[in-house]
Design an enzyme around this catalytic site. Sequence first.
Site, PDB file in Angstrom:
ATOM      1  N   HIS A  90      -5.132  -5.773  10.931  1.00  0.00           N
ATOM      2  CA  HIS A  90      -4.580  -4.425  10.862  1.00  0.00           C
ATOM      3  C   HIS A  90      -3.375  -4.253  11.780  1.00  0.00           C
ATOM      4  O   HIS A  90      -3.341  -3.339  12.604  1.00  0.00           O
ATOM      5  CB  HIS A  90      -5.650  -3.383  11.242  1.00  0.00           C
ATOM      6  CG  HIS A  90      -6.838  -3.389  10.377  1.00  0.00           C
ATOM      7  ND1 HIS A  90      -8.108  -3.029  10.824  1.00  0.00           N
ATOM      8  CD2 HIS A  90      -6.996  -3.715   9.062  1.00  0.00           C
ATOM      9  CE1 HIS A  90      -8.972  -3.142   9.825  1.00  0.00           C
ATOM     10  NE2 HIS A  90      -8.316  -3.549   8.752  1.00  0.00           N
ATOM     11  N   GLU A  98       8.988  -7.033  -4.512  1.00  0.00           N
ATOM     12  CA  GLU A  98       7.836  -7.700  -3.915  1.00  0.00           C
ATOM     13  C   GLU A  98       8.174  -9.171  -3.665  1.00  0.00           C
ATOM     14  O   GLU A  98       8.650  -9.868  -4.576  1.00  0.00           O
ATOM     15  CB  GLU A  98       6.613  -7.591  -4.827  1.00  0.00           C
ATOM     16  CG  GLU A  98       5.430  -8.444  -4.424  1.00  0.00           C
ATOM     17  CD  GLU A  98       4.996  -8.238  -2.982  1.00  0.00           C
ATOM     18  OE1 GLU A  98       4.729  -9.250  -2.305  1.00  0.00           O
ATOM     19  OE2 GLU A  98       4.926  -7.069  -2.531  1.00  0.00           O
ATOM     20  N   ALA A  99       7.924  -9.636  -2.440  1.00  0.00           N
ATOM     21  CA  ALA A  99       8.221 -11.029  -2.091  1.00  0.00           C
ATOM     22  C   ALA A  99       7.298 -12.007  -2.801  1.00  0.00           C
ATOM     23  O   ALA A  99       7.674 -13.148  -3.064  1.00  0.00           O
ATOM     24  CB  ALA A  99       8.118 -11.219  -0.578  1.00  0.00           C
ATOM     25  N   SER A 135       0.807  -1.217   0.000  1.00  0.00           N
ATOM     26  CA  SER A 135       0.000   0.000   0.000  1.00  0.00           C
ATOM     27  C   SER A 135       0.839   1.265   0.000  1.00  0.00           C
ATOM     28  O   SER A 135       0.466   2.255  -0.620  1.00  0.00           O
ATOM     29  CB  SER A 135      -0.944  -0.015   1.210  1.00  0.00           C
ATOM     30  OG  SER A 135      -1.870  -1.068   1.077  1.00  0.00           O
ATOM     31  N   ALA A 136       1.975   1.272   0.693  1.00  0.00           N
ATOM     32  CA  ALA A 136       2.850   2.450   0.682  1.00  0.00           C
ATOM     33  C   ALA A 136       3.888   2.362  -0.428  1.00  0.00           C
ATOM     34  O   ALA A 136       4.188   3.364  -1.093  1.00  0.00           O
ATOM     35  CB  ALA A 136       3.530   2.609   2.038  1.00  0.00           C
TER      36      ALA A 136
END
Length: 520
Positions: A458, A46-47, A25-26
């Site tokens: 979250h 990205e993993a 998201s960031a």
Amino acid sequence: MDSQIKNTTPTLLSHYDYIIIGAGSAGCVIARRLIDHTDASVLLLEAGGPNAGIETISNPTQWVQNMGTEYDHLYNFEPTPAINNRIIPIPRGKVLGGSGSINGLVWTRGHRADYDGWAAAGNVGWDYKSVLPLFKKIEDWEGGETDFHGAGGPIGIGNAKNLHLSSIALIEAGRTYGMPVFEDANGPEPEGVGPMTLNVKDGVRQSPTEYLKPVIGNQRLTVLTHAKVLKLHLNGTHCTGIELDWQGAIHTVTAEKEVILSAGAIDSPRVLMLSGIGDADELKQLGIDPQISLPGVGKNLQDHILLAGMCYETFEPLGSPNNNLCGSQAYWKSNQQLSVPDLMFLPIHAPFLSAEIVQKYPVPENYFCLVPGLVQPKSRGYVKMKTARYDGPLEIQPNYITDPADLEALVRSVEIGLELADQPVFKSLIKRLAAPLSLKNRNEIVAFVRDAVSSYYHPVGSCAMGSGPEAVVDSKLRVHGVTGLRVADASIMPSITSANTNATSMMIGEFASKEIIENL
């Protein structure tokens, strides 16, 4: 309107101006802004794999089907006696777009006081008035630009449509209970009941990868999927780059300007610890040579709680699930002396029950779940590595309801949930409480809470922003004691926001981008 990015076959160079660890998201936000507003070269890692052509990612009604799959890191919270030693899954996105590609698609920011509280603690520039323009910059609001929404941004958002009968009923029940009814959950001080705002456009998820679409072919941007960062490289107190495992080989890549760690509240502290940045004593016990003493790395973990239960049998079927399996929500206070709502209520048209509750109470044929949640928890936990291996097991401990105030608030949330279910609109739908069968006294409610505590997915706070002894980053998200290294994701939140965290995580990406670009 496909919000997905297909796989690419990039060439990995030995150096870039910026390296971003985590395309969630960031991370997606930062990559886009750096390409748009600088002439820099950017490596985005990205993993997981690409997110193209995956129906469970694009279709809002199928999001829960991503849990426990290859698109999930498969993390679990550690058990504690407070929750009857239950193991609770904590899904984290392992795919381009990160958790923003597999989450519940709820677009909320929380309360004005959340951000003003961050600023009051010494984090200049994080007050509500300052961050509101960053939120607006992200959005393409269905109603056009307003005082509280943006238009023309990368992420299409709008209110849930054609509300499910249970979602309509919650709004009416809240009204008759005495809650204000709102039309927009993203006002500055949400309290009451109303429709959800979703990051959905034309029936399709708006993943953080929307940010990447206009720049994915840019020669200055390299996006690697299935790339696992092993550690950061430090030259004294300066971060010079990274070591990563990609396509079966170990690569060293240099960052000429900065490394930005955006791997989330679980993996950002892990990467720091693997690199010798953290609690020196704990690192030594793992056999890791401490480089930078930052005892707060991995501490201050927080998470919202949902109670996976309160399933009601209905007289008739309520219709097929739609939207994101929900569609409305209520924000309310467990104690009216509070300044900010600490509770949330969701009408979920899916069997949202813990394994322990399901074992005791089977789900009836016709049902819905009225789910209470705690969005201002007092309990604090931690993330620790159990071994020095980069892919080794973690101890992820939120310490759910270890603070007595959290248990009291959740007990009150069940009581309010029962009062909502007793409103006329619900009484006309509900045949009986099916799981659990009885919540008639405090002892029954407490027992239910301990069996029903579940994550709202979250996790935040494990690389907290601030200036105190356990702070990890400063107000500009620079890691204390290290140059050339920033953290930008949900881990930097000093305290959790009082609503879903994805929008705030993207705002953190916008904040980091602004800091980097303005200080070139």
